[in-house]
Design an enzyme around this catalytic site. Structure first.
Site, PDB file in Angstrom:
ATOM      1  N   CYS B 340       0.804  -1.230   0.000  1.00 45.36           N
ATOM      2  CA  CYS B 340       0.000   0.000   0.000  1.00 45.36           C
ATOM      3  C   CYS B 340       0.832   1.273   0.000  1.00 45.36           C
ATOM      4  CB  CYS B 340      -1.045   0.009   1.111  1.00 45.36           C
ATOM      5  SG  CYS B 340      -0.822  -1.174   2.428  1.00 45.36           S
ATOM      6  N   ARG B 369       7.565 -10.768   5.510  1.00 45.43           N
ATOM      7  CA  ARG B 369       7.240 -10.503   6.912  1.00 45.43           C
ATOM      8  C   ARG B 369       7.941 -11.548   7.767  1.00 45.43           C
ATOM      9  NH1 ARG B 369       0.723  -9.340   6.292  1.00 45.43           N
ATOM     10  NH2 ARG B 369       0.962  -7.769   4.648  1.00 45.43           N
ATOM     11  N   GLN B 387       1.054 -11.215  -2.650  1.00 42.47           N
ATOM     12  CA  GLN B 387      -0.352 -10.856  -2.507  1.00 42.47           C
ATOM     13  C   GLN B 387      -0.939 -10.526  -3.871  1.00 42.47           C
ATOM     14  OE1 GLN B 387       0.286  -7.530   0.276  1.00 42.47           O
ATOM     15  NE2 GLN B 387      -0.881  -8.700   1.764  1.00 42.47           N
ATOM     16  N   ASP B 389      -2.725  -8.227  -4.743  1.00 38.94           N
ATOM     17  CA  ASP B 389      -3.099  -7.003  -4.057  1.00 38.94           C
ATOM     18  C   ASP B 389      -3.694  -5.973  -5.014  1.00 38.94           C
ATOM     19  OD1 ASP B 389      -3.285  -5.553  -1.786  1.00 38.94           O
ATOM     20  OD2 ASP B 389      -1.140  -5.237  -1.504  1.00 38.94           O
ATOM     21  N   HIS B 391      -5.324  -1.678  -4.645  1.00 41.29           N
ATOM     22  CA  HIS B 391      -5.825  -0.579  -3.828  1.00 41.29           C
ATOM     23  C   HIS B 391      -6.708   0.298  -4.684  1.00 41.29           C
ATOM     24  CE1 HIS B 391      -2.271  -2.034  -1.686  1.00 41.29           C
ATOM     25  NE2 HIS B 391      -3.086  -1.897  -0.668  1.00 41.29           N
ATOM     26  N   LYS B 478     -14.202  -3.907   7.664  1.00 40.79           N
ATOM     27  CA  LYS B 478     -13.731  -4.845   6.647  1.00 40.79           C
ATOM     28  C   LYS B 478     -14.658  -6.040   6.519  1.00 40.79           C
ATOM     29  CE  LYS B 478     -10.669  -7.284   9.838  1.00 40.79           C
ATOM     30  NZ  LYS B 478      -9.434  -7.996  10.024  1.00 40.79           N
ATOM     31  N   HIS B 524      -8.442  -1.710   0.415  1.00 42.18           N
ATOM     32  CA  HIS B 524      -7.459  -2.777   0.185  1.00 42.18           C
ATOM     33  C   HIS B 524      -8.258  -4.030  -0.130  1.00 42.18           C
ATOM     34  CE1 HIS B 524      -4.405  -0.638   2.847  1.00 42.18           C
ATOM     35  NE2 HIS B 524      -5.532  -0.152   3.312  1.00 42.18           N
TER      36      HIS B 524
END
Lengths: 652, 652
Positions: B340, B369, B387, B389, B391, B478, B524
């Site tokens: 992000c 991570r 991910q 991912d 946004h 979420k 997200h």
């Protein structure tokens, strides 16, 4: 009179009287050649063209066409610049004045009170040409250290005196042309008359000897040519290069950006650049699958141990991005600077037999290498980049065949992207050099096999090659593709390297037909080199007018007025479904304005829709750089578009 | 006699005499229900089913179908285990014996000289069932701290005494069934007769209170059921789960591997796994392009400053992979833990107007991570993962619409991959909790808008939802998708999160229709969650029998003998050209053996070629799990194959 034998580059041997100069040798070939000779290479050393040759020698005459000829020309031009400056600005002190890749410079200290800037460039250029027309010879003179010191002491040139400190008596030479004498080991062109065009480019501050505690001198950059025409062409080229600069186009076409918060040298690919990049990847992926490559994905870090095995840690560790510690366990990881160690680990993930070879593992692998922030430049010098990497694990017998296949792939890629002018630099061992001879690892017979294979394959493929002995890496020979872009600038792109070392370091094995364990050979190869560098070069090569299949925006739909927005939207959807990318310009602007804006964005096809088109379910097609192609049905346009791409990719 | 009002979960209110038990309430509904009631929830608290209710209350009866019912059942089973152990192994000391997600355990210290292992499991199970058949009631008793201490002192149960130290007099209860009494706050099932099947699973060492300086007790894991049939089913499920373990299948099907030199928790994707992964990516990419997403590519590191702005540094910095130093300039970079912040920087790369929104930036972004090495597990708990991912930057008014579109995308993805059983967990603020109430950032009206939008959209899409108040992040509400796999196990996969915070931290802006600056909202979302986790779950869900369009090896060509290798090779080339992947089995093996091996590899289609096929230019087709489909022309097979994939992807 005694004769000497002169061997020319073509291998022919001619007799000349002892004391013959290179100019005289040139004259014996043709008067025209003599007029063009700038210097010569005598037994590998650069000599003045008018210096007498007193023994048998190999001689290569240097002209403007030779890089070394250009360099001598520009070095002599630097002396001319100094002469002109001395004439115009008395008491100027001189530092050094070398040739560089694109001309020459001189570092000078002007007398107090003198201001010098762009406004003075024309005066200097005029004076240089005036002096050039005098056709003053560049005269070489051996001089004792004492005499040299006393000369510059008298002149008050303290920088030259400082340079003299480092020189050995008996090896000092002066060069003089007209009224100017310089401490210089040469060589130079015969006389100033060769210099027909000069241009001062810019000035910059430069610390004497790069030492920030010393005085800052004025560095004057300039360029010169043997013909006025060449200067004009050069200036046009410079202007064109500025327009094509990928940093400028990258911004205008919204391909990529940089952010200080992310970090210097770490490109962020914007949607349009990503589209271009993904298409290039897709293109190569497809070709690679056909060529028997298999894709893998590996992480962007590896434990320090991995790089101890590969040898990278010992060799580059201190200059790399430093190791990453983990909190509790304090393990050490490195950002990966290359993908090969990871691919070796994949090779090792199961036992291999000769029947499994060649194994070709490909990955668009992003690697990170530390560069000083001052060295970074757009996409060509970055800190993170994605290699179109692959490693071929094969038996020594397979090297030739695999090398040939990689060359085919590289030629296919270059052809598809419009790079038609390139040479292949083949780097081999230098077995005559005793120092280097022992550093090469791997069996002599394997080296010979590989070196012969490369030379043979390059010839079979009809490549223009340059062989560089001694340029091989210690782990194996290689072949690099040097590509000339549309402006004639050279770029190193694709590379193919044979490697005997890494498979040994990683203890890779396969069971041969003889049922014994053997160590495979590894070929590293990257047709693009890196996505970042390749896209930078491609952008400059085609000035942002990407081939249709790569253009991030292939079409622009331009409705004549709002009344046709629905029709335009339907057309847009149809094209989207056919994987044709672009945009719909629904702004409230005149059609002329919309066309102009699409032209600026270098959109290959503009589709204009108005009443006529809506009624006939058609489009009016305009092609970038070509103009109106007339009106056609929607389907006909899709067909035309697809055929053009097919043609483009088939041609190769 | 006084009456009380009992409110049932369906909202109905019934009158009962004061002192009525949950069992009696159940009986009033049906005898069958009464036999199934294990406990109840009275005003939100779990109670024994036979405990008298003396005031108006909300009552929910708990059976085996409720997670909380199961938990009570297993907790009671732990007491039964202890009773059995005490009967068989006198002087055993008891620690704690809770229910866990998949059964229960008891930590015990056997008397000196007792050895306990798998060989003893059957005895204990037999004793437990014997005691169960006595239908002993679980009896609750309030007891003073003194009496409790004297009971366990007499018994010599020092662990229970230690537990008592932490308890407050007046709030201590004992539970007794048969000959066994435990310190326990409950609740429990009515009597041991409910327990019809038990199975001891394994033992492990467990330090008392997790303190490695204390004594190691024996932890006995077990599971129990109200019917024998259920135990049998459970054991089959366990066996099946073992077979489907993605670590096992990943190795067998050569999807991925790990290497100690690269590092733990850092998967290396092998060619077949990469193919599967790339197809999944391509599938989602296509769907995303259609849904208006734009792809971007960002580096895997970012300067520390980036994470100071985002707040990650302060929150997670100490527990992350530690910063990367550069050699000379000593800059600090972090491996990116999420994409992000990089996407925020792309948003900021040019001024934005409300007309540019929603801006949907997608990236298959690999993030890193830190996890302790002991926590790592196959592909479900890793240190580096990719991910899927994206946004979405939008105006507050667009949140509802964008949320709906993301749900559509997630449903499309789940449908295509055969996940039909899932619930959506909606996490909202808890505004009644004064502690939490103040932590939420962003305008109240925007939160309300977003929360209502999520609830509304989820309902419109017909999702089965669970609302969790107080589970929202402080930066926004979420929705998480909890998917049940073929074995009924739950996995959290896709997630959609609204974020008011990051746009503020990064000072993102757009010019609104009102010509004023506004801060966008960010959504997200990741339909897969991560490629690694998703592929792990998918592998276990389909037991390695991937849908045809994803199978890394879709076909196996099996020539009956060497005579047909040429024909087989031609067929292979044809299929390759049609992007049908697989292999040609040219081994010198019997055709039955080749078929068996291809079955083991879970190859969907086996194409057998021999004399008949060669002559007719045809193939004999065998489908995995279905057998012989007969013979058909090569083209007919390609057609059949392509139609099947089209059908699979259309169904959705």
């Amino acid at each position: 009179m005694e004769n000497i034998q002169i061997t020319l580059p073509d291998g022919s041997i001619r007799e000349f009287p002892k004391g013959t100069t290179s100019l005289q040798i040139a004259q014996s070939i043709s008067e025209g050649l003599m007029r063009n000779v700038l210097a010569s290479k005598v037994n590998g050393e650069i000599w003045d063209a008018n210096r007498p040759i007193n023994a048998n020698a190999q001689v290569q005459l240097l002209t403007w066409k030779d890089t070394e000829g250009k360099s001598v020309f520009w070095h002599s031009s630097a002396h001319l610049l100094a002469e002109a400056l001395e004439a115009l600005y008395p008491n100027t002190k001189f530092g050094i004045g070398p040739a560089i890749e694109t001309g020459f410079y001189y570092d000078v200290e002007f007398a107090e009170g003198v201001t010098f800037g762009e406004g003075n460039f024309a005066d200097v250029e005029k004076k240089m040409l005036e002096l050039a027309r005098l056709k003053n010879d560049y005269t070489r003179q051996e001089i004792s250290k004492n005499d040299a010191i006393s000369y510059f002491t008298k002149k008050g040139d303290n920088y030259k005196l400082e340079l003299l400190e480092g020189l050995e008596d008996g090896k000092i030479t002066f060069y003089t042309q007209g009224n100017f004498t310089d401490l210089c080991k040469g060589s130079h062109i015969p006389n100033t008359g060769f210099i027909k065009a000069v241009k001062l480019m810019n000035t910059a501050g430069a610390y004497w000897r790069g030492d920030t505690s010393r005085k800052q001198l004025t560095r004057i950059y300039a360029v010169s040519f043997p013909q006025d025409k060449e200067l004009k062409e050069y200036l046009v080229l410079l202007e064109e290069a500025k327009k094509r600069d990928h940093r400028k186009l990258g911004k205008e076409l919204e391909l990529f950006t940089f952010s200080e918060n992310v970090g210097m040298g770490l490109p962020l690919w914007l949607p349009k650049g990503t589209l271009l990049r993904e298409r290039l990847e897709q293109f190569l992926r497809k070709a690679q699958t056909k060529a028997g490559y298999q894709s893998v994905v590996t992480p962007h870090i590896g434990s320090k141990k991995l790089y101890e095995i590969s040898g990278h840690w010992e060799k580059y560790g201190a200059d790399s991005f430093q190791p990453i510690h983990t909190p509790e366990e304090d393990e050490l990881f490195m950002l990966k600077p290359m993908n090969c160690p990871h691919h070796c680990e994949i090779y090792k993930s199961k036992p291999r037999s000769y029947r499994d070879l060649p194994l070709r593992l490909a990955e668009f692998g992003t690697v990170y290498r530390y560069e000083q922030s001052g060295e970074l430049h757009g996409l060509t010098r970055v800190r993170g980049f994605t290699q179109d990497d692959a490693h071929i694990f094969c038996t020594p017998d397979q090297v030739e065949d695999e090398f040939a296949k990689v060359i085919d792939l590289v030629l296919y890629v270059f052809g598809a992207l419009g790079f038609s002018d390139f040479t292949a630099q083949i780097s081999l061992r230098d077995m005559e050099n005793p120092e280097k001879r022992h550093k090469y690892i791997g069996k002599n017979e394997d080296w010979e096999k590989a070196e012969n294979a490369i030379a043979k394959v390059a010839q079979e493929k009809g490549l223009r090659t340059v062989v560089e002995k001694g340029e091989a890496a210690f782990y194996g020979p290689k072949l690099d593709f040097m590509v000339k872009d549309a402006l004639g600038r050279k770029w190193q792109l694709g590379t193919i390297q044979v490697d005997y070392q890494l498979p040994q370091r990683f203890k890779l094995e396969y069971i041969g037909a003889d049922n014994q364990r053997h160590c495979p050979v590894m070929i590293h190869r990257a047709p693009f080199g890196s996505m970042e560098r390749f896209i930078a070069v491609l952008t400059e090569h085609c000035a942002g007018n990407f081939p249709l299949w790569l253009a991030p925006e292939q079409i622009a739909i331009l409705p004549v007025s709002e009344k046709y927005h629905d029709y335009a939207q339907n057309l847009y959807n149809l094209l989207q479904e056919n994987d044709i990318k672009g945009f719909l310009d629904e702004r409230d602007e005149k059609i002329q304005r919309k066309i102009r804006d699409a032209e600026v964005k270098k959109v290959p096809y503009m589709l204009i829709v108005g009443e006529k088109e809506q009624e006939a379910n058609s489009v009016s097609v305009r092609k970038h750089g070509q103009g109106d192609l007339g009106s056609m049905s929607q389907e006909a346009f899709v067909q035309l578009f697809e055929n053009e791409i097919k043609e483009l990719l088939k041609k190769i």
